[in-house]
Design a protein around this motif. Sequence first.
Motif, mmCIF file in Angstrom:
data_model
loop_
_atom_site.group_PDB
_atom_site.id
_atom_site.type_symbol
_atom_site.label_atom_id
_atom_site.label_comp_id
_atom_site.label_asym_id
_atom_site.label_seq_id
_atom_site.Cartn_x
_atom_site.Cartn_y
_atom_site.Cartn_z
ATOM 1 N N ALA A 41 0.809 -1.209 0.000
ATOM 2 C CA ALA A 41 0.000 0.000 0.000
ATOM 3 C C ALA A 41 0.852 1.274 0.000
ATOM 4 O O ALA A 41 0.466 2.295 -0.564
ATOM 5 N N SER A 42 2.021 1.228 0.661
ATOM 6 C CA SER A 42 2.854 2.434 0.750
ATOM 7 C C SER A 42 3.942 2.497 -0.315
ATOM 8 O O SER A 42 4.747 3.436 -0.320
ATOM 9 N N LEU A 43 3.984 1.528 -1.214
ATOM 10 C CA LEU A 43 5.075 1.484 -2.197
ATOM 11 C C LEU A 43 4.896 2.597 -3.232
ATOM 12 O O LEU A 43 3.821 2.808 -3.772
ATOM 13 N N ARG A 44 5.985 3.308 -3.516
ATOM 14 C CA ARG A 44 6.000 4.348 -4.543
ATOM 15 C C ARG A 44 7.269 4.204 -5.378
ATOM 16 O O ARG A 44 8.339 3.925 -4.846
ATOM 17 N N HIS A 45 7.121 4.406 -6.682
ATOM 18 C CA HIS A 45 8.302 4.464 -7.552
ATOM 19 C C HIS A 45 8.034 5.489 -8.641
ATOM 20 O O HIS A 45 7.027 5.418 -9.358
ATOM 21 N N ASP A 46 8.939 6.445 -8.759
ATOM 22 C CA ASP A 46 8.820 7.490 -9.764
ATOM 23 C C ASP A 46 7.501 8.233 -9.637
ATOM 24 O O ASP A 46 6.867 8.595 -10.628
ATOM 25 N N GLY A 47 7.076 8.437 -8.365
ATOM 26 C CA GLY A 47 5.850 9.179 -8.119
ATOM 27 C C GLY A 47 4.579 8.409 -8.364
ATOM 28 O O GLY A 47 3.490 8.988 -8.358
ATOM 29 N N ARG A 48 4.671 7.112 -8.585
ATOM 30 C CA ARG A 48 3.492 6.304 -8.899
ATOM 31 C C ARG A 48 3.299 5.232 -7.832
ATOM 32 O O ARG A 48 4.246 4.582 -7.405
ATOM 33 N N GLY A 49 2.043 5.072 -7.437
ATOM 34 C CA GLY A 49 1.720 4.046 -6.465
ATOM 35 C C GLY A 49 1.485 2.702 -7.117
ATOM 36 O O GLY A 49 1.893 2.474 -8.255
ATOM 37 N N VAL A 50 0.812 1.795 -6.389
ATOM 38 C CA VAL A 50 0.593 0.427 -6.869
ATOM 39 C C VAL A 50 -0.895 0.122 -6.910
ATOM 40 O O VAL A 50 -1.646 0.473 -5.995
ATOM 41 N N GLU A 51 -1.310 -0.536 -7.966
ATOM 42 C CA GLU A 51 -2.675 -1.042 -8.106
ATOM 43 C C GLU A 51 -2.596 -2.562 -8.197
ATOM 44 O O GLU A 51 -1.923 -3.097 -9.075
ATOM 45 N N CYS A 52 -3.268 -3.262 -7.254
ATOM 46 C CA CYS A 52 -3.203 -4.731 -7.209
ATOM 47 C C CYS A 52 -4.375 -5.354 -7.933
ATOM 48 O O CYS A 52 -5.535 -4.972 -7.733
ATOM 49 N N LEU A 53 -4.087 -6.306 -8.808
ATOM 50 C CA LEU A 53 -5.101 -7.080 -9.525
ATOM 51 C C LEU A 53 -5.067 -8.506 -8.985
ATOM 52 O O LEU A 53 -3.985 -9.044 -8.750
ATOM 53 N N SER A 54 -6.228 -9.123 -8.809
ATOM 54 C CA SER A 54 -6.301 -10.449 -8.178
ATOM 55 C C SER A 54 -6.784 -11.513 -9.147
ATOM 56 O O SER A 54 -7.775 -11.320 -9.866
ATOM 57 N N ALA A 55 -6.059 -12.656 -9.176
ATOM 58 C CA ALA A 55 -6.459 -13.837 -9.936
ATOM 59 C C ALA A 55 -6.297 -15.045 -9.028
ATOM 60 O O ALA A 55 -5.319 -15.137 -8.277
ATOM 61 N N PHE A 56 -7.251 -15.979 -9.117
ATOM 62 C CA PHE A 56 -7.229 -17.126 -8.215
ATOM 63 C C PHE A 56 -6.909 -18.429 -8.936
ATOM 64 O O PHE A 56 -7.011 -19.514 -8.353
ATOM 65 N N SER A 57 -6.527 -18.324 -10.209
ATOM 66 C CA SER A 57 -6.076 -19.488 -10.975
ATOM 67 C C SER A 57 -5.187 -18.992 -12.101
ATOM 68 O O SER A 57 -5.167 -17.797 -12.430
ATOM 69 N N ALA A 58 -4.444 -19.915 -12.692
ATOM 70 C CA ALA A 58 -3.574 -19.547 -13.809
ATOM 71 C C ALA A 58 -4.391 -19.042 -14.998
ATOM 72 O O ALA A 58 -3.982 -18.127 -15.721
ATOM 73 N N ARG A 59 -5.572 -19.632 -15.187
ATOM 74 C CA ARG A 59 -6.427 -19.197 -16.285
ATOM 75 C C ARG A 59 -6.894 -17.759 -16.063
ATOM 76 O O ARG A 59 -6.892 -16.940 -16.994
ATOM 77 N N GLU A 60 -7.287 -17.441 -14.813
ATOM 78 C CA GLU A 60 -7.691 -16.074 -14.521
ATOM 79 C C GLU A 60 -6.518 -15.103 -14.695
ATOM 80 O O GLU A 60 -6.692 -13.979 -15.165
ATOM 81 N N ALA A 61 -5.328 -15.538 -14.311
ATOM 82 C CA ALA A 61 -4.149 -14.684 -14.472
ATOM 83 C C ALA A 61 -3.894 -14.378 -15.947
ATOM 84 O O ALA A 61 -3.585 -13.238 -16.324
ATOM 85 N N THR A 62 -4.052 -15.406 -16.790
ATOM 86 C CA THR A 62 -3.861 -15.208 -18.227
ATOM 87 C C THR A 62 -4.897 -14.234 -18.775
ATOM 88 O O THR A 62 -4.572 -13.351 -19.576
ATOM 89 N N ALA A 63 -6.146 -14.370 -18.332
ATOM 90 C CA ALA A 63 -7.209 -13.480 -18.802
ATOM 91 C C ALA A 63 -6.974 -12.043 -18.354
ATOM 92 O O ALA A 63 -7.156 -11.094 -19.130
ATOM 93 N N LEU A 64 -6.562 -11.871 -17.098
ATOM 94 C CA LEU A 64 -6.301 -10.522 -16.597
ATOM 95 C C LEU A 64 -5.149 -9.859 -17.343
ATOM 96 O O LEU A 64 -5.169 -8.653 -17.616
ATOM 97 N N PHE A 65 -4.134 -10.641 -17.682
ATOM 98 C CA PHE A 65 -3.016 -10.086 -18.437
ATOM 99 C C PHE A 65 -3.475 -9.598 -19.815
ATOM 100 O O PHE A 65 -2.993 -8.581 -20.320
#
Length: 556
Positions: A41-65
Amino acid sequence: MKQSQSHDGSNAQIGAPIPSWKVLIADSQPDQHDAVGRCLASLRHDGRGVECLSAFSAREATALFGQHPDIAVVLMDVGLDGPAAVQRLIEHMDKATATWAGPGLRPRVVLCTRDPDQWPERAAFEATAIDGYVVTAPMATDRLYGAVLSGIRLHASMIAQDSSQKGMARVMVSTAGIFELRSSHHFYFNLLLQINSLFNIVQDSLLFVVGDSAPKDDVARIRAASGRFSALRNQTIAAIEDPRIVSAVREVFQNGRTVQTNEHFAFAIKTRYEVMAVAFIDGALGLSAMERQMIEIFRTKATTAFSNMMLIDELNASQKAAVFALARVAEYKKNLIQGHHKRIERLVSETAREMLQRSFHPEELDEDLVAKVGVASVLADIGMMVVPDQVMHSTRVLDGDSVELIRQHTIVGWEILRDAATMLRGRSILAIAAEVALSHHERMDGSGYPYRLVGDAIPISGRIVSVVDVFDALISDREHREAWTVDAALSWVTEESGRLFDPLVVKAFRTVVARIREAEPDWLATEIASPALAGKITTAKRDLRRMIDRITHLLN
């Protein structure tokens, strides 16, 4: 499949907000997603924070990508569908990013495991193309934080390197074309066009230039414009009502420094000839440090091209001045009023331009010839300088020897201009003038002189000038006859179209004359140099000598 809360960072750049770095969490345990989200939540790099995307299987990870190709880091649990699934996902991302972004730009993959015995770190690195390995049981927040930050930095570095390479390619492509441009009008237009295309934008933009007018002054003139400013071309800075633009442009002209705000961007392009340009782009650009560096590279190359173009303009102006000096000598020799040759120049230039626009003889006419043939045409009769006055102004029917002497003026003019043109490279005005001098009395049916050429064997420059020259002679008074009316002269030229004259030249010429008569009804009015002019020739020749001396000084 769900998308977790976004942790946005502050915007370090001027302009539109910059999106957060995307981190894909591929893990079958929901509590692990929450724990990772809190850790980052507190991570910053080059003035940009982090947005987390969630996948609960490899298939979901592929779709999210597929939905988020800008993912920077993938945190993948080794227990998610097994080690083979990890490698398949990496191979899929490699293939996809190579297609739409470029090789090496896939997300950084960090393998996470709660049980290092399930897939030891060394074995994991040897078996797959992962970029990091973290043991998460118990949750090692610092190590996870460091692995993600390292992955984001590496991903950002790869993107910056790729952008830099592509940016340099765009700069090279953008500047390559302007080195070939020889006309200031086309140079200015294309320079502004390339500035816009350099950043893949369509903006309201202006190009101001100081010092390119004749005579020179310090007034900033708009030489190119796009978007809502398009109608302002060739107006001065006084036509700009927006004080933001006036202030920014004047600041750049005064100190040469780039001006950038969250609303506009302006920078200077200088030359070695006391000429300076300022490009102004309106609209939020949000330029990165790399893009600002691209501008500096572009500006350096554009400065060289600008200086080259100004040198060519200066040489062309000198050549044109010399041409008109010689033409005035011919005017006095033939007892023509001053301005005769400027009338010829305009009619020839506009006829050639009309032909080019209508694609008449495209294999013979090009932009370079059209730009020069009008000026070249004023030297068509320079060879008349060797014809004695008693023959030139005789009111009696000339004998065969006298006619032959007059006809020799084409060859004499060609020899004079050809020898002069050898000192210049390329297709110079003098080279075209030599061609015109030799061929403008040739006729389509072979009845002309000196070589009785037929049809397309006559150079296109000669075919154009022959129509204009005959028409101008018909509507001008001579010692042995009065001038014809414009309508009578046009009718005769039209009747001889196809026999004496090129039909397409005549067609374009008639269009030009009609356009001029409508816009400037009195422009084609002509006068003969009366006997009273003879007493002024001595004074005029002295003035001409002074002008030639000035031109010689300029050429030296």
